[in-house]
Design a protein around this motif. Sequence first.
Motif, PDB file in Angstrom:
ATOM      1  N   CYS A   3       0.840  -1.201   0.000  1.00 17.73           N
ATOM      2  CA  CYS A   3       0.000   0.000   0.000  1.00 17.73           C
ATOM      3  C   CYS A   3       0.870   1.244   0.000  1.00 17.73           C
ATOM      4  O   CYS A   3       2.033   1.224   0.413  1.00 17.73           O
ATOM      5  CB  CYS A   3      -0.913   0.032   1.236  1.00 17.73           C
ATOM      6  SG  CYS A   3      -2.221  -1.213   1.226  1.00 17.73           S
ATOM      7  N   ILE A   4       0.271   2.323  -0.465  1.00 17.64           N
ATOM      8  CA  ILE A   4       0.892   3.648  -0.413  1.00 17.64           C
ATOM      9  C   ILE A   4       0.191   4.453   0.667  1.00 17.64           C
ATOM     10  O   ILE A   4      -1.035   4.380   0.809  1.00 17.64           O
ATOM     11  CB  ILE A   4       0.790   4.353  -1.779  1.00 17.64           C
ATOM     12  CG1 ILE A   4       1.758   3.708  -2.773  1.00 17.64           C
ATOM     13  CG2 ILE A   4       1.046   5.858  -1.656  1.00 17.64           C
ATOM     14  CD1 ILE A   4       1.617   4.209  -4.201  1.00 17.64           C
ATOM     15  N   VAL A  21       5.436  -2.474   1.937  1.00 16.33           N
ATOM     16  CA  VAL A  21       4.924  -3.839   2.050  1.00 16.33           C
ATOM     17  C   VAL A  21       4.523  -4.043   3.502  1.00 16.33           C
ATOM     18  O   VAL A  21       5.311  -3.798   4.417  1.00 16.33           O
ATOM     19  CB  VAL A  21       5.987  -4.872   1.635  1.00 16.33           C
ATOM     20  CG1 VAL A  21       5.481  -6.288   1.898  1.00 16.33           C
ATOM     21  CG2 VAL A  21       6.339  -4.715   0.164  1.00 16.33           C
ATOM     22  N   LEU A  22       3.274  -4.460   3.728  1.00 16.16           N
ATOM     23  CA  LEU A  22       2.722  -4.503   5.081  1.00 16.16           C
ATOM     24  C   LEU A  22       2.353  -5.891   5.554  1.00 16.16           C
ATOM     25  O   LEU A  22       2.082  -6.083   6.734  1.00 16.16           O
ATOM     26  CB  LEU A  22       1.480  -3.599   5.151  1.00 16.16           C
ATOM     27  CG  LEU A  22       1.798  -2.119   4.932  1.00 16.16           C
ATOM     28  CD1 LEU A  22       0.703  -1.430   4.171  1.00 16.16           C
ATOM     29  CD2 LEU A  22       2.037  -1.443   6.263  1.00 16.16           C
ATOM     30  N   ASP A  23       2.317  -6.843   4.683  1.00 21.27           N
ATOM     31  CA  ASP A  23       1.928  -8.180   5.090  1.00 21.27           C
ATOM     32  C   ASP A  23       2.632  -9.168   4.173  1.00 21.27           C
ATOM     33  O   ASP A  23       2.306  -9.233   2.980  1.00 21.27           O
ATOM     34  CB  ASP A  23       0.404  -8.339   4.992  1.00 21.27           C
ATOM     35  CG  ASP A  23      -0.093  -9.640   5.603  1.00 21.27           C
ATOM     36  OD1 ASP A  23       0.726 -10.312   6.249  1.00 21.27           O
ATOM     37  OD2 ASP A  23      -1.275  -9.959   5.443  1.00 21.27           O
ATOM     38  N   ALA A 331       3.176   8.793   7.206  1.00 19.18           N
ATOM     39  CA  ALA A 331       2.714   8.294   5.908  1.00 19.18           C
ATOM     40  C   ALA A 331       2.632   6.774   5.926  1.00 19.18           C
ATOM     41  O   ALA A 331       1.677   6.188   5.383  1.00 19.18           O
ATOM     42  CB  ALA A 331       3.654   8.771   4.800  1.00 19.18           C
ATOM     43  N   THR A 332       3.600   6.111   6.561  1.00 22.35           N
ATOM     44  CA  THR A 332       3.543   4.656   6.666  1.00 22.35           C
ATOM     45  C   THR A 332       2.337   4.226   7.488  1.00 22.35           C
ATOM     46  O   THR A 332       1.702   3.200   7.198  1.00 22.35           O
ATOM     47  CB  THR A 332       4.841   4.113   7.291  1.00 22.35           C
ATOM     48  OG1 THR A 332       5.969   4.614   6.565  1.00 22.35           O
ATOM     49  CG2 THR A 332       4.873   2.596   7.262  1.00 22.35           C
ATOM     50  N   ALA A 333       2.006   5.004   8.509  1.00 20.54           N
ATOM     51  CA  ALA A 333       0.826   4.680   9.318  1.00 20.54           C
ATOM     52  C   ALA A 333      -0.441   4.698   8.476  1.00 20.54           C
ATOM     53  O   ALA A 333      -1.333   3.858   8.666  1.00 20.54           O
ATOM     54  CB  ALA A 333       0.700   5.669  10.474  1.00 20.54           C
ATOM     55  N   PHE A 334      -0.541   5.619   7.510  1.00 25.38           N
ATOM     56  CA  PHE A 334      -1.748   5.665   6.688  1.00 25.38           C
ATOM     57  C   PHE A 334      -1.743   4.591   5.604  1.00 25.38           C
ATOM     58  O   PHE A 334      -2.813   4.174   5.149  1.00 25.38           O
ATOM     59  CB  PHE A 334      -1.977   7.076   6.154  1.00 25.38           C
ATOM     60  CG  PHE A 334      -2.618   7.945   7.201  1.00 25.38           C
ATOM     61  CD1 PHE A 334      -3.992   7.977   7.346  1.00 25.38           C
ATOM     62  CD2 PHE A 334      -1.844   8.662   8.092  1.00 25.38           C
ATOM     63  CE1 PHE A 334      -4.588   8.724   8.349  1.00 25.38           C
ATOM     64  CE2 PHE A 334      -2.426   9.414   9.103  1.00 25.38           C
ATOM     65  CZ  PHE A 334      -3.803   9.448   9.233  1.00 25.38           C
ATOM     66  N   ALA A 335      -0.577   4.104   5.203  1.00 21.85           N
ATOM     67  CA  ALA A 335      -0.543   2.890   4.382  1.00 21.85           C
ATOM     68  C   ALA A 335      -1.065   1.709   5.202  1.00 21.85           C
ATOM     69  O   ALA A 335      -1.845   0.876   4.709  1.00 21.85           O
ATOM     70  CB  ALA A 335       0.882   2.625   3.899  1.00 21.85           C
TER      71      ALA A 335
END
Length: 367
Positions: A3-4, A21-23, A331-335
């Motif tokens: 996600c962005i 990449v989050l997962d 910004a990473t938190a909102f991804a």
Amino acid sequence: MRCIGLMSGTSLDGIDGVLAVLDPGLRVEAHVHRPMPAALRAELLALNTPGADELHRGALAANALAMAQAEVVAELLQRSGLSATDVQAVGSHGQTVRHRPGAFDGCGYTWQLNQPALLAERCGIAVVADFRSRDVAAGGQGAPLVPAFHAQVFGRPDRARAVLNLGGIGNLTLLPAGGGAVAGFDCGPGNALLDLWVQRHRGQDFDADGQWAAGGQVHAPLLQRLMAEPFLAAAPPKSTGRDLFHADWLAQRLQGTASVPPQDVQATLAEFTARAAAEALQRHAPASRELLVCGGGALNADLMRRLAHLLPGLSVRSTADEGLPPMQVEATAFAWLAAAHLQGRPANLPAVTGARGPRVLGALYPA
């Protein structure tokens, strides 16, 4: 899941975008920062207070913000060598121009100017937006939303630590050892008043590295007047913004201080910013042994020195030491929040915001 996340905070210095990449896990693959266009910045600042033709001006400002965000998304894709089809969603916070949860009618509102439909059209990726309003509808403050993310990334079972985000407004996340309940709240101004004062007296967007403030002297009576702000002593859950810490608020507290040199006022504002955060941390999480700082304030050496001085028993350092540079955290938190929406996972913490329960946050605008 890739996600962005897009974030433009209260300081309005620019738009930060990350492609992550989050997962499984968390890995930032690209980061882009673009300064906020000057005309758009001026209009967004103006829309923080009542004015003429607000609906029309707000709609056009939201369009301009979406087009600037789309350029950030395009640059992220270019830098990472990926295409739009490789990204599951864009999490777009938008730009907060009013934040009045619980006010007026018992529900209140939080308003982030945004045009997620236009952003989805421009970038060809599904957009998740409007993260705060569901928490407000459930009786919460709608802020801060980052503590759940902070807990996942920075929480440690063997030590109590805190995260301080110093954007335009300061907010604290309290992470107890052993997986205890996470707490968090807005603790006072971040860079908003500092930026306001240096723009007025030196024509600069911000006080680089806090050098101007570092050369001044703290004016004790003014500091005492600033610290008397009732918001600082209010119990959480609580959140704030430019609705409170604005030019008129500062002007009222500067009455009778005309003889104080502007540089000393800047030093006093820096001390106020650091002291408000330090005292909140000592009051609500005295067992903390580490303070991780993110946001633009983490790049201000003077602010970091003041925090370390006020918190002699703590290790005060940047989130960069934990592998996530301070300008990438929000910004990473909102991804991460966009991924949570796609997975149907609640992402608010009721103990932080005061909401009646966990809620899935955001609204989806398909590509």
